[in-house]
Scaffold this motif. Structure first.
Motif, short mmCIF file in Angstrom:
data_model
loop_
_atom_site.label_atom_id
_atom_site.label_comp_id
_atom_site.label_asym_id
_atom_site.label_seq_id
_atom_site.Cartn_x
_atom_site.Cartn_y
_atom_site.Cartn_z
N VAL A 136 9.68 -1.56 -12.43
CA VAL A 136 8.38 -0.91 -12.43
C VAL A 136 8.53 0.62 -12.43
N LEU A 137 9.66 1.14 -11.92
CA LEU A 137 9.92 2.58 -11.97
C LEU A 137 11.36 2.85 -12.39
N HIS A 138 11.55 3.92 -13.14
CA HIS A 138 12.88 4.37 -13.51
C HIS A 138 13.53 4.94 -12.23
N PRO A 139 14.72 4.45 -11.84
CA PRO A 139 15.28 4.89 -10.56
C PRO A 139 15.35 6.42 -10.42
N ARG A 140 15.67 7.12 -11.51
CA ARG A 140 15.82 8.57 -11.38
C ARG A 140 14.48 9.26 -11.07
N SER A 141 13.36 8.61 -11.41
CA SER A 141 12.06 9.22 -11.07
C SER A 141 11.90 9.22 -9.56
N VAL A 142 12.31 8.13 -8.92
CA VAL A 142 12.16 8.04 -7.46
C VAL A 142 13.14 9.00 -6.78
N GLU A 143 14.34 9.07 -7.34
CA GLU A 143 15.37 9.99 -6.81
C GLU A 143 14.82 11.43 -6.84
N THR A 144 14.22 11.80 -7.96
CA THR A 144 13.68 13.17 -8.12
C THR A 144 12.52 13.41 -7.16
N ALA A 145 11.65 12.41 -7.01
CA ALA A 145 10.51 12.55 -6.10
C ALA A 145 11.01 12.72 -4.67
N LYS A 146 12.03 11.94 -4.31
CA LYS A 146 12.57 12.00 -2.95
C LYS A 146 13.16 13.40 -2.67
N LEU A 147 13.97 13.88 -3.62
CA LEU A 147 14.61 15.18 -3.44
C LEU A 147 13.59 16.30 -3.23
N ASN A 148 12.45 16.17 -3.89
CA ASN A 148 11.44 17.23 -3.85
C ASN A 148 10.24 16.90 -2.96
N LYS A 160 0.85 -1.21 0.00
CA LYS A 160 0.00 0.00 0.00
C LYS A 160 0.87 1.24 0.00
N THR A 161 2.00 1.15 0.71
CA THR A 161 2.95 2.26 0.71
C THR A 161 4.35 1.69 0.67
N ILE A 162 5.29 2.52 0.25
CA ILE A 162 6.71 2.18 0.32
C ILE A 162 7.47 3.51 0.43
N SER A 163 8.59 3.48 1.13
CA SER A 163 9.34 4.73 1.29
C SER A 163 10.15 5.02 0.02
N TYR A 164 10.51 6.30 -0.16
CA TYR A 164 11.36 6.66 -1.31
C TYR A 164 12.64 5.83 -1.32
N ASP A 165 13.28 5.73 -0.14
CA ASP A 165 14.57 5.03 -0.08
C ASP A 165 14.46 3.58 -0.52
N GLU A 166 13.42 2.91 -0.02
CA GLU A 166 13.26 1.50 -0.37
C GLU A 166 12.92 1.35 -1.86
N MET A 167 12.04 2.21 -2.35
CA MET A 167 11.66 2.13 -3.77
C MET A 167 12.86 2.41 -4.67
N THR A 178 -0.01 1.81 -5.11
CA THR A 178 0.97 2.04 -4.05
C THR A 178 1.32 3.52 -3.95
N LEU A 179 1.36 4.01 -2.73
CA LEU A 179 1.79 5.39 -2.49
C LEU A 179 3.26 5.37 -2.07
N ILE A 180 4.07 6.19 -2.73
CA ILE A 180 5.50 6.26 -2.39
C ILE A 180 5.74 7.59 -1.68
N ILE A 181 6.20 7.50 -0.44
CA ILE A 181 6.35 8.71 0.38
C ILE A 181 7.60 8.60 1.26
N GLY A 182 7.85 9.63 2.08
CA GLY A 182 9.01 9.62 2.98
C GLY A 182 8.80 8.63 4.12
N VAL A 183 9.89 8.05 4.60
CA VAL A 183 9.80 6.98 5.59
C VAL A 183 9.25 7.47 6.93
#
Ligand code: ADP
Ligand code: ASP
Ligand code: MG
Length: 420
Positions: A210-222, A193-200, A239-244
């Motif tokens: 399932v996701l391009h790594p740089r997309s998650v990197e960019t989402a985490k930074l911002n 249901k959820t996963i943290s930016y770092d884990e994703m 799945t919602l990807i958010i901060g841990v």
């Protein structure tokens, strides 16, 4: 009014019926009151087919011409989606990377986005358009077309969401969510249901495509919330990807991924003297060869030599072979062994920090399956083992069982999910 960015992958826009389905998903959000920006990938296997066309002509296509070729795929789907929306009675306009203001570094086929000038997109949004943007492309100096690397449309979408200060970025795919493992391989993998930016980010880097790594990197930074959801089940939030910090960890391991795209290179009998590793990896870096796992063995006293092993992606193997003689020369090695029969199996979880015994359990699980480990690498929240390719599935199944990633044990957070 808030802005929502939606991204639809190749399977979601594979044919005209599917494009009409995507139009409905877009209209749904528009009717919910958002200004909508949509990023599309090329239809179905278009990009693979374009790569094949180039290969039928030459083994060494110019990277510039590859970008000219590959960027056409997304332009077909963006125009068709804009037409489908117009046909349904909604104002919509499609934009190329250049028209959408996406500036990248000067690099073909793997460029990073450096800036987005959103003036044009905002102008069209304010005129009540649904704006469709071609994924995976941008322009560098002199408006030369660049692409972001395979799977890069995810990164286009997140970068646009950040530049537009959108409320969220939704990545629609052919799976319903991020699962604990690739659901096409592990049938009993569980939806997260959820996963943290770092884990994703770790999962994406170690092979969960399932996701391009740089997309998650960019989402985490911002701190941009992302969802991975299905274009074919619009009511499922995925799945919602958010901060841990917004989640309570209840398991040491969140997911598993396998990566069969690497090769292992072992340089045997390297003199055990200062500078050899530096010379070797400097030479590899000069060739733009990016190295993943590295192991240097304990030096043999009798010969004063050791072995250095590392992995590179298969697509870089030819590049390595072209400098093999130079490698032998600069570090005075005689024996280079290339092993293509490998797969990297990784477990990822923020909950493994400061929790002893996770590595031991992983190695024990593989040993019980009689699977030999060729190389190991770790980070704070990841353990990777290189094993023979034929054991890929057996290793994944056994590890999913050992770390409770399958069956009825849904990996989940406690408490309420944040509303985004
Ligand atoms: P798109 O074309 O929509 O960008 P991709 O093929 O890039 O889709 O990514 C979706 C695929 O990712 C799925 O079909 C699935 O097989 C694969 N995948 C790998 N690992 C995972 C995972 N942990 N969860 C969900 N999908 C995964
Ligand atoms: N069409 C490109 C690819 O197949 C980009 C993407 O789909 O994200 O890699
Ligand atoms: Mg993708």
């Amino acid at each position: 009014m808030s802005i929502l960015v939606q991204k639809f992958g190749g399977t979601s826009v594979a044919d005209v019926e599917k494009i009409k389905n995507v139009a409905n998903a877009v209209i749904k959000e528009k009717l919910n009151g958002s200004k909508v920006v949509v990023v599309v990938s090329a239809m179905g296997h278009t990009t693979d087919n374009l790569v094949k066309l180039a290969k039928d002509i030459t083994n060494k296509p110019s990277p510039r011409e590859m970008d000219m070729l590959l960027s056409t795929g997304e332009q077909v789907s963006m125009a068709l989606l804009a037409m489908a929306l117009n046909e349904a009675g909604y104002k919509s306009i499609s934009l190329t990377g250049l028209q959408a203001g996406i500036k990248t570094e000067d690099c073909h086929m793997c460029a990073r986005i450096v800036d987005i000038d959103t003036t044009n997109i905002k102008k069209y949004l304010n005129e009540d358009n649904i704006v469709i943007v071609a994924g995976f492309q941008g322009v560098c100096r002199d408006n030369e077309i660049t692409t972001l690397g395979r799977g890069g449309s995810d990164t286009t979408a997140v970068a646009l969401a950040c530049a537009l200060k959108a409320q969220r970025c939704d990545i629609y795919s052919d799976v319903e969510a991020v699962y604990t493992a690739d659901p096409r391989v592990i049938k009993t993998a569980q939806k997260l249901k959820t996963i943290s930016y770092d884990e994703m980010l770790e999962l994406a880097r170690v092979g969960a495509n399932v996701l391009h790594p740089r997309s998650v990197e960019t989402a985490k930074l911002n701190n941009m919330p992302m969802r991975v959801r299905s274009s074919f089940k619009l009511d499922d939030l995925g799945t919602l990807i958010i901060g841990v910090e917004e989640m309570e960890l209840n398991k040491p391991v969140t997911g598993l991924a396998c990566d069969a795209s690497q090769v292992r290179i072992v340089i045997c009998d390297v003199e055990d003297t200062p500078g050899n590793a530096a010379r070797l990896f400097t030479l590899l870096a000069k060739q733009n060869l990016s190295v993943d796992m590295i192991i240097q063995s304990y030096a043999r006293k009798s010969t004063n030599t050791n072995d250095i092993a590392f992995t590179v992606t298969k697509s870089d193997l030819e590049k390595f072979k072209s400098i093999e003689d130079e490698v032998n020369k600069i570090i005075n090695s005689k024996n280079i062994f290339i092993d293509e029969d490998i797969v990297k199996v990784s477990i990822v979880g923020a909950g493994m920090i400061d929790r002893p015994g996770i590595a031991a359990k992983m190695f024990d699980t593989l040993a019980r399956e009689n699977i030999n480990i060729k190389m190991i690498s770790t980070s704070e929240i990841k353990i990777s083992c290189l094993v023979e390719k034929k054991y890929s599935e057996a290793a994944a199944v056994a590890l999913c069982k050992a770390f409770e990633l399958d069956g009825a044990q849904v990996a989940d957070v406690k408490g309420d999910l944040p509303v985004v």
